[in-house]
Write a protein that holds these residues in place. Structure first.
Motif, PDB file in Angstrom:
ATOM      1  N   SER A  71     -68.821 -21.755  37.927  1.00  0.00           N
ATOM      2  CA  SER A  71     -69.828 -22.770  37.657  1.00  0.00           C
ATOM      3  C   SER A  71     -70.486 -23.197  38.961  1.00  0.00           C
ATOM      4  CB  SER A  71     -69.172 -23.983  36.990  1.00  0.00           C
ATOM      5  OG  SER A  71     -70.067 -25.074  36.949  1.00  0.00           O
ATOM      6  N   SER A  72     -71.778 -23.449  38.906  1.00  0.00           N
ATOM      7  CA  SER A  72     -72.481 -23.975  40.076  1.00  0.00           C
ATOM      8  C   SER A  72     -72.386 -25.490  40.151  1.00  0.00           C
ATOM      9  CB  SER A  72     -73.951 -23.538  40.057  1.00  0.00           C
ATOM     10  OG  SER A  72     -74.592 -23.990  38.876  1.00  0.00           O
ATOM     11  N   TYR A  73     -71.760 -26.099  39.148  1.00  0.00           N
ATOM     12  CA  TYR A  73     -71.575 -27.550  39.105  1.00  0.00           C
ATOM     13  C   TYR A  73     -70.089 -27.880  39.112  1.00  0.00           C
ATOM     14  CZ  TYR A  73     -76.448 -27.798  37.371  1.00  0.00           C
ATOM     15  OH  TYR A  73     -77.798 -27.695  37.220  1.00  0.00           O
ATOM     16  N   ALA A  74     -69.795 -29.165  39.354  1.00  0.00           N
ATOM     17  CA  ALA A  74     -68.416 -29.641  39.206  1.00  0.00           C
ATOM     18  C   ALA A  74     -68.068 -29.811  37.730  1.00  0.00           C
ATOM     19  CB  ALA A  74     -68.232 -30.965  39.950  1.00  0.00           C
ATOM     20  N   GLY A  75     -69.013 -30.333  36.948  1.00  0.00           N
ATOM     21  CA  GLY A  75     -68.772 -30.600  35.537  1.00  0.00           C
ATOM     22  C   GLY A  75     -68.918 -29.345  34.689  1.00  0.00           C
ATOM     23  N   VAL A  76     -67.884 -29.047  33.907  1.00  0.00           N
ATOM     24  CA  VAL A  76     -67.911 -27.867  33.037  1.00  0.00           C
ATOM     25  C   VAL A  76     -67.592 -28.257  31.592  1.00  0.00           C
ATOM     26  CG1 VAL A  76     -67.356 -26.206  34.860  1.00  0.00           C
ATOM     27  CG2 VAL A  76     -65.497 -27.374  33.643  1.00  0.00           C
ATOM     28  N   ASP A  77     -67.867 -29.512  31.239  1.00  0.00           N
ATOM     29  CA  ASP A  77     -67.490 -30.060  29.931  1.00  0.00           C
ATOM     30  C   ASP A  77     -67.948 -29.185  28.771  1.00  0.00           C
ATOM     31  OD1 ASP A  77     -67.356 -31.907  31.948  1.00  0.00           O
ATOM     32  OD2 ASP A  77     -68.335 -33.517  30.849  1.00  0.00           O
ATOM     33  N   GLY A  95     -64.785 -29.953  46.508  1.00  0.00           N
ATOM     34  CA  GLY A  95     -64.643 -30.100  47.950  1.00  0.00           C
ATOM     35  C   GLY A  95     -65.935 -30.305  48.719  1.00  0.00           C
ATOM     36  N   ILE A  96     -67.090 -30.329  48.038  1.00  0.00           N
ATOM     37  CA  ILE A  96     -68.358 -30.490  48.764  1.00  0.00           C
ATOM     38  C   ILE A  96     -69.108 -31.758  48.372  1.00  0.00           C
ATOM     39  CG2 ILE A  96     -68.637 -27.999  49.058  1.00  0.00           C
ATOM     40  CD1 ILE A  96     -70.697 -28.034  46.806  1.00  0.00           C
ATOM     41  N   PHE A  97     -68.637 -32.444  47.316  1.00  0.00           N
ATOM     42  CA  PHE A  97     -69.395 -33.567  46.786  1.00  0.00           C
ATOM     43  C   PHE A  97     -68.967 -34.927  47.340  1.00  0.00           C
ATOM     44  CE2 PHE A  97     -69.750 -30.552  43.072  1.00  0.00           C
ATOM     45  CZ  PHE A  97     -71.054 -30.182  43.370  1.00  0.00           C
ATOM     46  N   GLY A  98     -67.825 -34.978  48.011  1.00  0.00           N
ATOM     47  CA  GLY A  98     -67.316 -36.262  48.501  1.00  0.00           C
ATOM     48  C   GLY A  98     -68.306 -37.030  49.368  1.00  0.00           C
ATOM     49  N   PRO A  99     -68.862 -36.410  50.421  1.00  0.00           N
ATOM     50  CA  PRO A  99     -69.822 -37.136  51.258  1.00  0.00           C
ATOM     51  C   PRO A  99     -71.053 -37.599  50.486  1.00  0.00           C
ATOM     52  CG  PRO A  99     -69.000 -35.193  52.395  1.00  0.00           C
ATOM     53  CD  PRO A  99     -68.504 -35.093  50.984  1.00  0.00           C
ATOM     54  N   LEU A 100     -71.579 -36.746  49.590  1.00  0.00           N
ATOM     55  CA  LEU A 100     -72.779 -37.116  48.839  1.00  0.00           C
ATOM     56  C   LEU A 100     -72.508 -38.264  47.881  1.00  0.00           C
ATOM     57  CD1 LEU A 100     -74.069 -33.515  48.023  1.00  0.00           C
ATOM     58  CD2 LEU A 100     -74.996 -35.089  49.733  1.00  0.00           C
ATOM     59  N   SER A 148     -60.648 -34.970  45.606  1.00  0.00           N
ATOM     60  CA  SER A 148     -61.375 -34.912  46.875  1.00  0.00           C
ATOM     61  C   SER A 148     -62.528 -35.905  46.929  1.00  0.00           C
ATOM     62  CB  SER A 148     -61.889 -33.492  47.119  1.00  0.00           C
ATOM     63  OG  SER A 148     -62.770 -33.084  46.084  1.00  0.00           O
ATOM     64  N   ILE A 149     -63.250 -36.073  45.809  1.00  0.00           N
ATOM     65  CA  ILE A 149     -64.362 -37.032  45.793  1.00  0.00           C
ATOM     66  C   ILE A 149     -63.830 -38.449  45.923  1.00  0.00           C
ATOM     67  CG2 ILE A 149     -66.215 -38.010  44.382  1.00  0.00           C
ATOM     68  CD1 ILE A 149     -66.597 -35.222  43.167  1.00  0.00           C
ATOM     69  N   GLY A 171     -50.512 -40.918  39.434  1.00  0.00           N
ATOM     70  CA  GLY A 171     -50.149 -42.095  40.217  1.00  0.00           C
ATOM     71  C   GLY A 171     -49.608 -41.758  41.593  1.00  0.00           C
ATOM     72  N   HIS A 172     -49.733 -40.510  42.020  1.00  0.00           N
ATOM     73  CA  HIS A 172     -49.212 -40.096  43.325  1.00  0.00           C
ATOM     74  C   HIS A 172     -50.061 -40.653  44.465  1.00  0.00           C
ATOM     75  CE1 HIS A 172     -47.248 -36.313  41.328  1.00  0.00           C
ATOM     76  NE2 HIS A 172     -46.552 -37.422  41.117  1.00  0.00           N
ATOM     77  N   GLU A 173     -49.431 -40.909  45.597  1.00  0.00           N
ATOM     78  CA  GLU A 173     -50.135 -41.403  46.771  1.00  0.00           C
ATOM     79  C   GLU A 173     -51.186 -40.401  47.226  1.00  0.00           C
ATOM     80  OE1 GLU A 173     -47.460 -42.367  49.903  1.00  0.00           O
ATOM     81  OE2 GLU A 173     -46.333 -43.854  48.733  1.00  0.00           O
ATOM     82  N   ARG A 174     -52.307 -40.929  47.722  1.00  0.00           N
ATOM     83  CA  ARG A 174     -53.383 -40.089  48.220  1.00  0.00           C
ATOM     84  C   ARG A 174     -53.966 -40.705  49.488  1.00  0.00           C
ATOM     85  NH1 ARG A 174     -51.511 -36.858  45.313  1.00  0.00           N
ATOM     86  NH2 ARG A 174     -52.492 -35.610  43.652  1.00  0.00           N
ATOM     87  N   ALA A 175     -54.510 -39.846  50.334  1.00  0.00           N
ATOM     88  CA  ALA A 175     -55.092 -40.303  51.593  1.00  0.00           C
ATOM     89  C   ALA A 175     -56.229 -41.287  51.340  1.00  0.00           C
ATOM     90  CB  ALA A 175     -55.615 -39.101  52.392  1.00  0.00           C
ATOM     91  N   GLY A 176     -56.242 -42.376  52.109  1.00  0.00           N
ATOM     92  CA  GLY A 176     -57.312 -43.364  52.022  1.00  0.00           C
ATOM     93  C   GLY A 176     -57.041 -44.509  51.076  1.00  0.00           C
ATOM     94  N   PHE A 177     -56.012 -44.384  50.233  1.00  0.00           N
ATOM     95  CA  PHE A 177     -55.716 -45.424  49.243  1.00  0.00           C
ATOM     96  C   PHE A 177     -54.544 -46.293  49.706  1.00  0.00           C
ATOM     97  CE2 PHE A 177     -57.866 -42.169  46.809  1.00  0.00           C
ATOM     98  CZ  PHE A 177     -58.656 -42.896  45.933  1.00  0.00           C
TER      99      PHE A 177
END
Length: 314
Positions: A71-77, A95-100, A148-149, A171-177
């Motif tokens: 898919s060229s998108y993140a969403g594949v619903d 992995g590419i949408f976080g900054p945007l 990642s987002i 509920g696992h720990e993640r970076a930044g939280f």
């Protein structure tokens, strides 16, 4: 090694074709279909699709050689329903949408908290008046979805001195939280949150996650963002929450029906900002790099990055 045929199904076909031809991928024949009529005679030849999901869906039944759809998108619903075949590898863009997404959320958030639309109106009226504001430092940001987002949005929140909470399936720990909770704790953490951001995928568990009852648990004056999937929010219940003041503001980039119909009440809701599902665009240069890496893994028989679990929906 036998040749594989790739069929491009995208509004950016010409761009993808140039990028992938320049990559000189081994044993790959590249075809493109810029319209449904062009796709019909080619779909039966395709071993691989690089496609926008909605363009691919009506062709899947005739893609008899298909092994992998990137898919060229993140969403594949649209490819996950029971009316679609699931006998191939489906991968999405990650992995590419976080900054945007982070730019989108904090651009709007800063505009709202610093009253920038109001000052623009005052400028047109030559009216000089200051309005009190509260900075983001010390306020609580809740991010629903800690992939990642979500992690990038969380880290941006930390940059502004915010307390950052997360909600995820595990509920696992993640970076930044500062803390991450399972979905069962959502009502409790909503009452602590000044800013709520949903980046959730469309799954059975997330469908209409936000209803009238859920909004009752929100902290008065909270701002809600939805940059995940429109199905996470019950539209009429959101309108009620905005009208009652239970929510101060909502910023929506995704909707239950897209494009948003011209007669939708959402358009005329004063404390609601609408954007046309463009918070994070799939730039062909980024998607092509993901495809190239995955193609090498594909021909080597290695697991593909971003593979979708059809049962989980992500």
């Amino acid at each position: 090694m036998s040749q594989r045929t790739l069929l491009l199904l995208s509004q950016d076909n010409a761009h993808y074709q140039r990028l992938l031809q320049a990559a000189r991928l081994p044993h790959l024949r590249i075809l493109r279909a810029d319209s449904p009529s062009e796709a019909e005679p080619l779909i039966g030849e395709a071993h691989i699709l690089l496609a926008e999901p909605a363009r691919a869906k009506p062709l899947l039944a005739r893609a008899h050689k298909l092994s992998w759809l990137q898919s060229s998108y993140a969403g594949v619903d649209v490819l996950l329903g029971n009316d679609c075949r699931h006998d191939y590898q489906l991968t999405n863009v990650r992995g590419i949408f976080g900054p945007l997404m982070s730019e989108y959320v904090f651009g709007h958030l800063l505009s709202l908290t610093r009253h920038l639309p109001c000052y623009q109106e005052q400028q047109a009226q030559q009216h000089w008046q200051s309005h009190p504001y509260q900075g983001l430092k010390g306020r609580t940001l809740l991010v629903l979805g800690t992939g990642s987002i979500g992690q990038h949005i969380a880290q941006t929140g930390k940059h502004f001195g915010m307390r950052v909470l997360g909600v995820s399936r595990s509920g696992h720990e993640r970076a930044g939280f500062d803390e991450v909770y399972q979905l069962a704790a959502l009502n409790r953490v909503l009452g602590q949150s000044d800013v709520i951001v949903s980046v959730l995928p469309a799954t059975r568990e997330t469908h209409h996650l936000f209803t009238r009852e859920r909004f009752e648990h929100c902290k008065p004056g909270a701002i809600l963002f939805n940059v995940g999937r429109g199905s996470a929010i019950h539209t009429q219940d959101l309108l009620a929450a905005l009208a009652s003041g239970k929510l101060a503001q909502a910023v929506l980039d995704v909707f239950e029906q897209e494009p948003l119909p011209a007669d939708s009440t959402l358009w005329s809701t004063p404390n609601l900002i609408i954007t046309p599902h463009n918070s994070a665009y799939s730039f062909p240069e980024d998607v092509a790099q993901i495809f190239v890496r995955n193609y090498i893994r594909f021909i080597d028989g290695q697991p593909l990055d971003g593979r979708i679990d059809f049962d989980k929906g992500y």
